[in-house]
Design a protein around this motif. Structure first.
Motif, PDB file in Angstrom:
ATOM      1  N   ILE A 238       9.821 -15.066  -1.124  1.00 26.40           N
ATOM      2  CA  ILE A 238       8.824 -15.400  -0.111  1.00 26.40           C
ATOM      3  C   ILE A 238       9.289 -15.155   1.321  1.00 26.40           C
ATOM      4  O   ILE A 238       8.468 -14.889   2.219  1.00 26.40           O
ATOM      5  N   ASP A 239      10.596 -15.190   1.591  1.00 25.72           N
ATOM      6  CA  ASP A 239      11.039 -14.930   2.962  1.00 25.72           C
ATOM      7  C   ASP A 239      10.942 -13.462   3.349  1.00 25.72           C
ATOM      8  O   ASP A 239      11.182 -13.109   4.510  1.00 25.72           O
ATOM      9  N   MET A 240      10.540 -12.620   2.410  1.00 21.19           N
ATOM     10  CA  MET A 240      10.230 -11.234   2.767  1.00 21.19           C
ATOM     11  C   MET A 240       9.041 -11.174   3.723  1.00 21.19           C
ATOM     12  O   MET A 240       8.915 -10.217   4.500  1.00 21.19           O
ATOM     13  N   CYS A 241       8.190 -12.191   3.703  1.00 20.60           N
ATOM     14  CA  CYS A 241       7.068 -12.223   4.650  1.00 20.60           C
ATOM     15  C   CYS A 241       7.584 -12.373   6.079  1.00 20.60           C
ATOM     16  O   CYS A 241       7.133 -11.687   6.998  1.00 20.60           O
ATOM     17  N   GLY A 242       8.537 -13.274   6.270  1.00 17.55           N
ATOM     18  CA  GLY A 242       9.147 -13.408   7.589  1.00 17.55           C
ATOM     19  C   GLY A 242       9.935 -12.176   7.981  1.00 17.55           C
ATOM     20  O   GLY A 242       9.964 -11.786   9.158  1.00 17.55           O
ATOM     21  N   TYR A 243      10.573 -11.545   6.995  1.00 22.83           N
ATOM     22  CA  TYR A 243      11.341 -10.343   7.284  1.00 22.83           C
ATOM     23  C   TYR A 243      10.421  -9.194   7.701  1.00 22.83           C
ATOM     24  O   TYR A 243      10.782  -8.366   8.546  1.00 22.83           O
ATOM     25  N   PHE A 244       9.231  -9.158   7.116  1.00 20.68           N
ATOM     26  CA  PHE A 244       8.221  -8.182   7.556  1.00 20.68           C
ATOM     27  C   PHE A 244       7.921  -8.362   9.040  1.00 20.68           C
ATOM     28  O   PHE A 244       7.880  -7.386   9.805  1.00 20.68           O
ATOM     29  N   VAL A 245       7.723  -9.594   9.469  1.00 15.00           N
ATOM     30  CA  VAL A 245       7.437  -9.866  10.880  1.00 15.00           C
ATOM     31  C   VAL A 245       8.576  -9.354  11.758  1.00 15.00           C
ATOM     32  O   VAL A 245       8.348  -8.688  12.779  1.00 15.00           O
ATOM     33  N   ALA A 246       9.812  -9.657  11.348  1.00 12.29           N
ATOM     34  CA  ALA A 246      10.973  -9.256  12.140  1.00 12.29           C
ATOM     35  C   ALA A 246      11.063  -7.738  12.274  1.00 12.29           C
ATOM     36  O   ALA A 246      11.426  -7.223  13.335  1.00 12.29           O
ATOM     37  N   ARG A 247      10.721  -7.015  11.227  1.00 10.55           N
ATOM     38  CA  ARG A 247      10.849  -5.562  11.253  1.00 10.55           C
ATOM     39  C   ARG A 247       9.614  -4.887  11.869  1.00 10.55           C
ATOM     40  O   ARG A 247       9.739  -3.905  12.602  1.00 10.55           O
ATOM     41  N   TYR A 248       8.438  -5.425  11.588  1.00  6.38           N
ATOM     42  CA  TYR A 248       7.200  -4.773  12.037  1.00  6.38           C
ATOM     43  C   TYR A 248       6.927  -5.014  13.520  1.00  6.38           C
ATOM     44  O   TYR A 248       6.481  -4.112  14.240  1.00  6.38           O
ATOM     45  N   TYR A 249       7.209  -6.238  13.988  1.00  3.73           N
ATOM     46  CA  TYR A 249       6.856  -6.595  15.362  1.00  3.73           C
ATOM     47  C   TYR A 249       8.060  -6.586  16.303  1.00  3.73           C
ATOM     48  O   TYR A 249       7.967  -7.137  17.401  1.00  3.73           O
ATOM     49  N   ARG A 250       9.150  -5.978  15.895  1.00  6.95           N
ATOM     50  CA  ARG A 250      10.327  -5.944  16.753  1.00  6.95           C
ATOM     51  C   ARG A 250       9.969  -5.279  18.092  1.00  6.95           C
ATOM     52  O   ARG A 250       9.491  -4.146  18.135  1.00  6.95           O
ATOM     53  N   HIS A 251      10.207  -5.997  19.176  1.00  5.44           N
ATOM     54  CA  HIS A 251       9.860  -5.465  20.501  1.00  5.44           C
ATOM     55  C   HIS A 251      11.001  -4.623  21.050  1.00  5.44           C
ATOM     56  O   HIS A 251      10.777  -3.553  21.617  1.00  5.44           O
ATOM     57  N   GLU A 252      12.208  -5.102  20.918  1.00 11.53           N
ATOM     58  CA  GLU A 252      13.353  -4.396  21.484  1.00 11.53           C
ATOM     59  C   GLU A 252      13.765  -3.270  20.551  1.00 11.53           C
ATOM     60  O   GLU A 252      14.185  -3.493  19.434  1.00 11.53           O
ATOM     61  N   GLY A 253      13.598  -2.045  20.996  1.00 14.46           N
ATOM     62  CA  GLY A 253      13.969  -0.907  20.169  1.00 14.46           C
ATOM     63  C   GLY A 253      12.834  -0.357  19.337  1.00 14.46           C
ATOM     64  O   GLY A 253      12.996   0.641  18.645  1.00 14.46           O
ATOM     65  N   GLY A 254      11.674  -1.004  19.363  1.00 12.61           N
ATOM     66  CA  GLY A 254      10.532  -0.499  18.606  1.00 12.61           C
ATOM     67  C   GLY A 254      10.555  -0.900  17.144  1.00 12.61           C
ATOM     68  O   GLY A 254      11.518  -1.480  16.654  1.00 12.61           O
ATOM     69  N   ARG A 255       9.487  -0.595  16.462  1.00 11.63           N
ATOM     70  CA  ARG A 255       9.353  -0.953  15.052  1.00 11.63           C
ATOM     71  C   ARG A 255      10.458  -0.314  14.211  1.00 11.63           C
ATOM     72  O   ARG A 255      10.837   0.838  14.415  1.00 11.63           O
ATOM     73  N   CYS A 256      10.944  -1.075  13.242  1.00 10.64           N
ATOM     74  CA  CYS A 256      11.997  -0.569  12.359  1.00 10.64           C
ATOM     75  C   CYS A 256      11.442   0.494  11.421  1.00 10.64           C
ATOM     76  O   CYS A 256      10.266   0.470  11.051  1.00 10.64           O
ATOM     77  N   GLY A 257      12.306   1.405  11.014  1.00 11.47           N
ATOM     78  CA  GLY A 257      11.944   2.330   9.946  1.00 11.47           C
ATOM     79  C   GLY A 257      11.949   1.617   8.606  1.00 11.47           C
ATOM     80  O   GLY A 257      12.280   0.426   8.509  1.00 11.47           O
ATOM     81  N   THR A 258      11.600   2.336   7.564  1.00  7.70           N
ATOM     82  CA  THR A 258      11.522   1.714   6.239  1.00  7.70           C
ATOM     83  C   THR A 258      12.904   1.570   5.615  1.00  7.70           C
ATOM     84  O   THR A 258      13.803   2.374   5.850  1.00  7.70           O
ATOM     85  N   ILE A 259      13.058   0.524   4.819  1.00  5.23           N
ATOM     86  CA  ILE A 259      14.218   0.387   3.947  1.00  5.23           C
ATOM     87  C   ILE A 259      13.701   0.209   2.521  1.00  5.23           C
ATOM     88  O   ILE A 259      12.604  -0.339   2.307  1.00  5.23           O
ATOM     89  N   PRO A 260      14.469   0.650   1.518  1.00  4.66           N
ATOM     90  CA  PRO A 260      14.030   0.500   0.134  1.00  4.66           C
ATOM     91  C   PRO A 260      13.944  -0.970  -0.271  1.00  4.66           C
ATOM     92  O   PRO A 260      14.848  -1.762   0.027  1.00  4.66           O
ATOM     93  N   VAL A 261      12.851  -1.325  -0.924  1.00  3.57           N
ATOM     94  CA  VAL A 261      12.681  -2.652  -1.516  1.00  3.57           C
ATOM     95  C   VAL A 261      12.339  -2.445  -2.983  1.00  3.57           C
ATOM     96  O   VAL A 261      11.264  -1.935  -3.321  1.00  3.57           O
ATOM     97  N   TYR A 262      13.263  -2.812  -3.854  1.00  2.00           N
ATOM     98  CA  TYR A 262      13.093  -2.666  -5.294  1.00  2.00           C
ATOM     99  C   TYR A 262      12.528  -3.969  -5.852  1.00  2.00           C
ATOM    100  O   TYR A 262      13.105  -5.037  -5.657  1.00  2.00           O
ATOM    101  N   GLY A 263      11.408  -3.869  -6.544  1.00  2.00           N
ATOM    102  CA  GLY A 263      10.801  -5.070  -7.107  1.00  2.00           C
ATOM    103  C   GLY A 263       9.884  -4.714  -8.253  1.00  2.00           C
ATOM    104  O   GLY A 263       9.546  -3.548  -8.472  1.00  2.00           O
ATOM    105  N   PRO A 264       9.441  -5.728  -9.004  1.00  2.00           N
ATOM    106  CA  PRO A 264       8.521  -5.476 -10.115  1.00  2.00           C
ATOM    107  C   PRO A 264       7.205  -4.869  -9.629  1.00  2.00           C
ATOM    108  O   PRO A 264       6.887  -4.905  -8.436  1.00  2.00           O
TER     109      PRO A 264
END
Length: 250
Positions: free
Chosen positions: A66-92
């Motif tokens: 469930i903390d992947m939701c918060g991690y989405f916020v950190a990566r998607y809305y990052r102001h300093e340096g712009g939005r993060c690129g993608t990283i692999p997320v392996y899941g069902p």
């Protein structure tokens, strides 16, 4: 390989630990195994928010993802340096939909895939960074995977959540370190295809001739000391209780 226990509580965070999350590092590559309740905050004690290289989600119960939701916020809305690129997320199968539904108010239904490269898990072998990986589906009410990582001639197996099943035994065989859930108490809960108890974890370690057993995912209502004693009663190797912040060199 270096293993850091970010969180190890089962079902919900305890006063001492976030839920399941484990950082594995080798050759400068950082792989996170699960990101349950409270794990994102604890992770920042050990790794920068933007320093992860990949995430593995064993299954889609909240105490593992469930903390992947918060991690989405950190990566998607990052102001300093712009939005993060993608990283692999392996899941069902259905991981992206599950996380999008949990967050609910994403800008659009594909927003999470702008920062997470979702890759569907199946039983099999593949590579994640420098790690040779083998995954097997294990016994749990929803689709759940255990994982074995190999690097430099050493091996680490993580059970995820599972009841007794042959697939876990295959991944645990001869592992240098076996990070195994022990949610139940021997002689108290007897629910098939759900969780293991300390004795069962010890039996897998004994039968698989593992080098070291670390018991994890013990809920706050379970007597961890009894699970430790039950594991030691059947397995003669070293047994530890996982604790937040513990570091193991594998």
């Amino acid at each position: 390989m270096k293993l850091t226990v970010v969180g190890c509580s089962g079902s919900f965070p305890s006063a001492e630990s976030a839920c399941s999350s484990y950082l594995v590092e080798a050759d400068g590559f950082r792989l996170l195994l699960d990101m349950g309740n409270g794990a994102l905050g604890e992770l920042q004690r050990h790794c920068g928010l933007y320093d992860l290289d990949a995430v593995f989600l064993s299954h889609l119960h909240a105490d593992h993802c469930i903390d992947m939701c918060g991690y989405f916020v950190a990566r998607y809305y990052r102001h300093e340096g712009g939005r993060c690129g993608t990283i692999p997320v392996y899941g069902p199968e259905g991981t992206e939909k599950r996380l999008t539904t949990a967050y609910e108010d994403v800008p659009d239904e594909r927003s999470m895939s702008e920062v997470f490269d979702f890759r569907t898990l199946k039983s099999g072998t593949f590579e994640i960074g420098p790690f040779q990986v083998r995954t097997e589906r294990v016994a749990h009410p929803i689709e759940s995977y255990a994982i074995r990582l190999e690097h430099g001639g050493r091996s680490l197996t993580y059970s995820g959540d599972t009841g007794v099943c042959a697939e876990l035994g295959l991944l645990a065989e001869d592992a240098d370190l076996f990070l195994c859930e022990a949610s139940f108490t021997h002689g108290k809960e007897d629910i098939p295809d759900l969780h293991l108890n300390g004795r069962e974890a010890g039996e897998f370690a004994r039968d698989g001739r593992v080098g070291r057993l670390v018991l994890t995912h013990i809920p706050p209502w379970t007597d961890a000391g009894r699970n430790l004693a039950d594991a030691r009663a059947v397995y003669g190797g070293r047994v530890d209780l996982a604790r937040a912040g513990a570091v193991y060199e594998v």
